[in-house]
Design a protein around this motif. Structure first.
Motif, PDB file in Angstrom:
ATOM      1  N   SER A 153       0.858  -1.167   0.000  1.00 48.47           N
ATOM      2  CA  SER A 153       0.000   0.000   0.000  1.00 48.47           C
ATOM      3  C   SER A 153       0.903   1.227   0.000  1.00 48.47           C
ATOM      4  O   SER A 153       1.787   1.357   0.845  1.00 48.47           O
ATOM      5  N   ILE A 154       0.722   2.121  -0.978  1.00 48.81           N
ATOM      6  CA  ILE A 154       1.568   3.315  -1.096  1.00 48.81           C
ATOM      7  C   ILE A 154       0.708   4.562  -1.138  1.00 48.81           C
ATOM      8  O   ILE A 154      -0.510   4.493  -1.310  1.00 48.81           O
ATOM      9  N   THR A 155       1.354   5.717  -0.987  1.00 45.35           N
ATOM     10  CA  THR A 155       0.681   7.003  -1.159  1.00 45.35           C
ATOM     11  C   THR A 155       1.453   7.814  -2.195  1.00 45.35           C
ATOM     12  O   THR A 155       2.640   7.583  -2.418  1.00 45.35           O
ATOM     13  N   VAL A 156       0.771   8.749  -2.839  1.00 40.79           N
ATOM     14  CA  VAL A 156       1.397   9.588  -3.859  1.00 40.79           C
ATOM     15  C   VAL A 156       1.098  11.055  -3.575  1.00 40.79           C
ATOM     16  O   VAL A 156       0.131  11.383  -2.867  1.00 40.79           O
ATOM     17  N   ASP A 157       1.950  11.949  -4.127  1.00 43.70           N
ATOM     18  CA  ASP A 157       1.726  13.385  -3.951  1.00 43.70           C
ATOM     19  C   ASP A 157       0.780  13.892  -5.045  1.00 43.70           C
ATOM     20  O   ASP A 157       0.232  13.111  -5.830  1.00 43.70           O
TER      21      ASP A 157
ATOM     22  N   GLU B  83      -2.096   7.836   7.162  1.00 46.78           N
ATOM     23  CA  GLU B  83      -1.888   8.590   8.398  1.00 46.78           C
ATOM     24  C   GLU B  83      -0.414   8.780   8.743  1.00 46.78           C
ATOM     25  O   GLU B  83      -0.077   9.601   9.604  1.00 46.78           O
ATOM     26  N   LEU B  84       0.484   8.038   8.094  1.00 48.90           N
ATOM     27  CA  LEU B  84       1.909   8.166   8.396  1.00 48.90           C
ATOM     28  C   LEU B  84       2.475   9.465   7.817  1.00 48.90           C
ATOM     29  O   LEU B  84       2.002   9.943   6.792  1.00 48.90           O
ATOM     30  N   PRO B  85       3.514  10.035   8.473  1.00 47.52           N
ATOM     31  CA  PRO B  85       4.188  11.205   7.887  1.00 47.52           C
ATOM     32  C   PRO B  85       4.802  10.827   6.538  1.00 47.52           C
ATOM     33  O   PRO B  85       5.192   9.678   6.326  1.00 47.52           O
ATOM     34  N   LYS B  86       4.880  11.806   5.634  1.00 50.24           N
ATOM     35  CA  LYS B  86       5.387  11.541   4.281  1.00 50.24           C
ATOM     36  C   LYS B  86       6.376  12.615   3.887  1.00 50.24           C
ATOM     37  O   LYS B  86       6.256  13.763   4.308  1.00 50.24           O
TER      38      LYS B  86
ATOM     39  N   LEU C 206       7.087   7.605   6.446  1.00 51.39           N
ATOM     40  CA  LEU C 206       7.942   7.439   7.630  1.00 51.39           C
ATOM     41  C   LEU C 206       7.195   6.631   8.680  1.00 51.39           C
ATOM     42  O   LEU C 206       6.079   6.977   9.067  1.00 51.39           O
ATOM     43  N   VAL C 207       7.820   5.551   9.121  1.00 50.88           N
ATOM     44  CA  VAL C 207       7.255   4.724  10.191  1.00 50.88           C
ATOM     45  C   VAL C 207       8.020   5.042  11.480  1.00 50.88           C
ATOM     46  O   VAL C 207       9.119   4.527  11.701  1.00 50.88           O
ATOM     47  N   PRO C 208       7.491   5.943  12.321  1.00 54.20           N
ATOM     48  CA  PRO C 208       8.169   6.248  13.586  1.00 54.20           C
ATOM     49  C   PRO C 208       8.239   5.008  14.467  1.00 54.20           C
ATOM     50  O   PRO C 208       7.441   4.072  14.309  1.00 54.20           O
ATOM     51  N   TYR C 209       9.176   5.007  15.403  1.00 53.15           N
ATOM     52  CA  TYR C 209       9.336   3.840  16.266  1.00 53.15           C
ATOM     53  C   TYR C 209       8.038   3.524  17.009  1.00 53.15           C
ATOM     54  O   TYR C 209       7.678   2.351  17.166  1.00 53.15           O
ATOM     55  N   LYS C 210       7.298   4.562  17.438  1.00 55.01           N
ATOM     56  CA  LYS C 210       6.057   4.333  18.183  1.00 55.01           C
ATOM     57  C   LYS C 210       4.991   3.652  17.327  1.00 55.01           C
ATOM     58  O   LYS C 210       4.059   3.054  17.868  1.00 55.01           O
ATOM     59  N   ALA C 211       5.121   3.755  16.002  1.00 52.02           N
ATOM     60  CA  ALA C 211       4.128   3.153  15.103  1.00 52.02           C
ATOM     61  C   ALA C 211       4.557   1.773  14.619  1.00 52.02           C
ATOM     62  O   ALA C 211       3.860   1.158  13.806  1.00 52.02           O
ATOM     63  N   SER C 212       5.699   1.273  15.122  1.00 45.41           N
ATOM     64  CA  SER C 212       6.240  -0.004  14.630  1.00 45.41           C
ATOM     65  C   SER C 212       5.272  -1.158  14.839  1.00 45.41           C
ATOM     66  O   SER C 212       5.059  -1.983  13.939  1.00 45.41           O
ATOM     67  N   ALA C 213       4.684  -1.247  16.025  1.00 45.65           N
ATOM     68  CA  ALA C 213       3.760  -2.349  16.312  1.00 45.65           C
ATOM     69  C   ALA C 213       2.536  -2.264  15.410  1.00 45.65           C
ATOM     70  O   ALA C 213       2.065  -3.278  14.878  1.00 45.65           O
TER      71      ALA C 213
ATOM     72  N   TYR D 210       0.415  -2.479   7.458  1.00 44.92           N
ATOM     73  CA  TYR D 210       1.278  -2.185   6.307  1.00 44.92           C
ATOM     74  C   TYR D 210       0.555  -2.318   4.962  1.00 44.92           C
ATOM     75  O   TYR D 210       0.967  -1.729   3.974  1.00 44.92           O
ATOM     76  N   ALA D 211      -0.525  -3.113   4.922  1.00 43.28           N
ATOM     77  CA  ALA D 211      -1.284  -3.259   3.682  1.00 43.28           C
ATOM     78  C   ALA D 211      -2.603  -2.490   3.720  1.00 43.28           C
ATOM     79  O   ALA D 211      -3.407  -2.601   2.809  1.00 43.28           O
ATOM     80  N   ASP D 212      -2.804  -1.693   4.756  1.00 44.34           N
ATOM     81  CA  ASP D 212      -4.046  -0.941   4.920  1.00 44.34           C
ATOM     82  C   ASP D 212      -3.845   0.492   4.415  1.00 44.34           C
ATOM     83  O   ASP D 212      -3.070   1.254   5.003  1.00 44.34           O
ATOM     84  N   PRO D 213      -4.526   0.893   3.343  1.00 40.33           N
ATOM     85  CA  PRO D 213      -4.355   2.247   2.801  1.00 40.33           C
ATOM     86  C   PRO D 213      -4.638   3.346   3.821  1.00 40.33           C
ATOM     87  O   PRO D 213      -3.977   4.383   3.815  1.00 40.33           O
ATOM     88  N   GLU D 214      -5.611   3.115   4.703  1.00 42.95           N
ATOM     89  CA  GLU D 214      -5.947   4.131   5.699  1.00 42.95           C
ATOM     90  C   GLU D 214      -4.808   4.317   6.692  1.00 42.95           C
ATOM     91  O   GLU D 214      -4.481   5.447   7.082  1.00 42.95           O
ATOM     92  N   PHE D 215      -4.192   3.229   7.123  1.00 44.99           N
ATOM     93  CA  PHE D 215      -3.055   3.322   8.044  1.00 44.99           C
ATOM     94  C   PHE D 215      -1.895   4.061   7.381  1.00 44.99           C
ATOM     95  O   PHE D 215      -1.283   4.945   7.976  1.00 44.99           O
ATOM     96  N   MET D 216      -1.594   3.690   6.131  1.00 53.31           N
ATOM     97  CA  MET D 216      -0.481   4.326   5.423  1.00 53.31           C
ATOM     98  C   MET D 216      -0.737   5.808   5.200  1.00 53.31           C
ATOM     99  O   MET D 216       0.192   6.619   5.228  1.00 53.31           O
TER     100      MET D 216
END
Length: 251
Positions: free
Chosen positions: A84-88, A118-121, A97-104, A110-116
């Motif tokens: 699952s990816i995001t584009v500009d 929400e990550l910083p880009k 960017l997967v911060p350490y707090k978001a590792s779990a 990782y395959a959920d578009p909604e989760f991805m």
């Protein structure tokens, strides 16, 4: 189709519908519905199915999976190939960017578009090579001199067997979570993970436990390395120290 493949794979592993449902953490009635084609699983369930059977999602929905497995043999490498990816706004892939707090959370999302989403880009203009990139914040001292808190930018690896021994990689696995190690191929369908810090012993992770592999291509750190002391300079410092010690003793 998925209904046929799911039933075929379940019987290949001698699992009842109840046992498979327990592995997927869903109701048994859903397994029956999937196998009969009366319902379609959610993406998160589909990904978990692929992990249970050691397949990629692509392979799981292959319309001729039984024949494909016979042709591929028992020793094929079960890479998970769906990302699952995001584009500009110019339709260019971002670096998430997967911060350490978001590792779990990443292991489940990782395959959920909604989760991805929400990550910083961000983007790095100096990275021009084609591919999908992702950044992971690492913790701990196992890869010193790269310090804890460093962000490792990795390129997604589809064929793990193509990675050369000793390559630093982000390894996402069900067993260890997200770790930054140097990897070495093993004959028994495992990767051997080595730390740069000799205080940590190498260990092995089976292919069936690996979710993703990202070859390290760059790192970002707010900690600057100490300047290295050359041998000549170190020798001069030792001589100066010896001279000072002689002066002190002569007094």
């Amino acid at each position: 189709m998925l209904s046929t493949n799911l039933k075929y794979l379940r019987k290949q592993q001698n699992l009842t519908q109840v046992q498979l449902a327990e592995k997927l953490e869903i109701k048994r009635s859903l397994i029956g519905a999937y196998e009969e084609g009366r319902a379609e699983p959610k993406l998160a369930t589909l990904v978990k199915m692929a992990q249970v059977f050691g397949l990629s999602v692509d392979e799981l929905i292959n319309p001729d999976l039984p024949n494909a497995q016979k042709a591929g043999g028992a020793n094929r490498q079960p890479n998970v190939k769906v990302l699952s990816i995001t584009v500009d706004n110019q339709d260019r892939e971002n670096i998430e960017l997967v911060p350490y707090k978001a590792s779990a959370g990443y292991l489940n999302g990782y395959a959920d578009p909604e989760f991805m989403e929400e990550l910083p880009k961000f983007r790095l203009p100096m990275i021009q090579a084609p591919g999908t990139y992702r950044a992971f914040e690492i913790k701990g001292d196992s890869m010193l001199p790269i310090p804890s808190g460093t962000v490792i930018v990795g390129r997604y690896v589809e064929r793990w067997q193509d990675v050369k021994d000793g390559t630093p990689c982000i390894v996402v696995s069900l067993q260890e979570g997200i770790v930054f190690k140097r990897i070495y191929q093993q004959k028994q369908e495992t990767l051997r993970l080595h730390s740069d810090n000799p205080s940590y012993e190498p260990y092995e992770v089976g292919f069936e436990d690996i979710v993703e592999l990202w070859e390290a291509k760059a790192y970002i750190s707010t900690t600057f390395p100490m300047a290295e002391i050359s041998l000549d300079k170190l020798t001069a410092l030792v001589l100066d120290l010896q001279q000072e010690m002689k002066k002190i003793k002569s007094k």
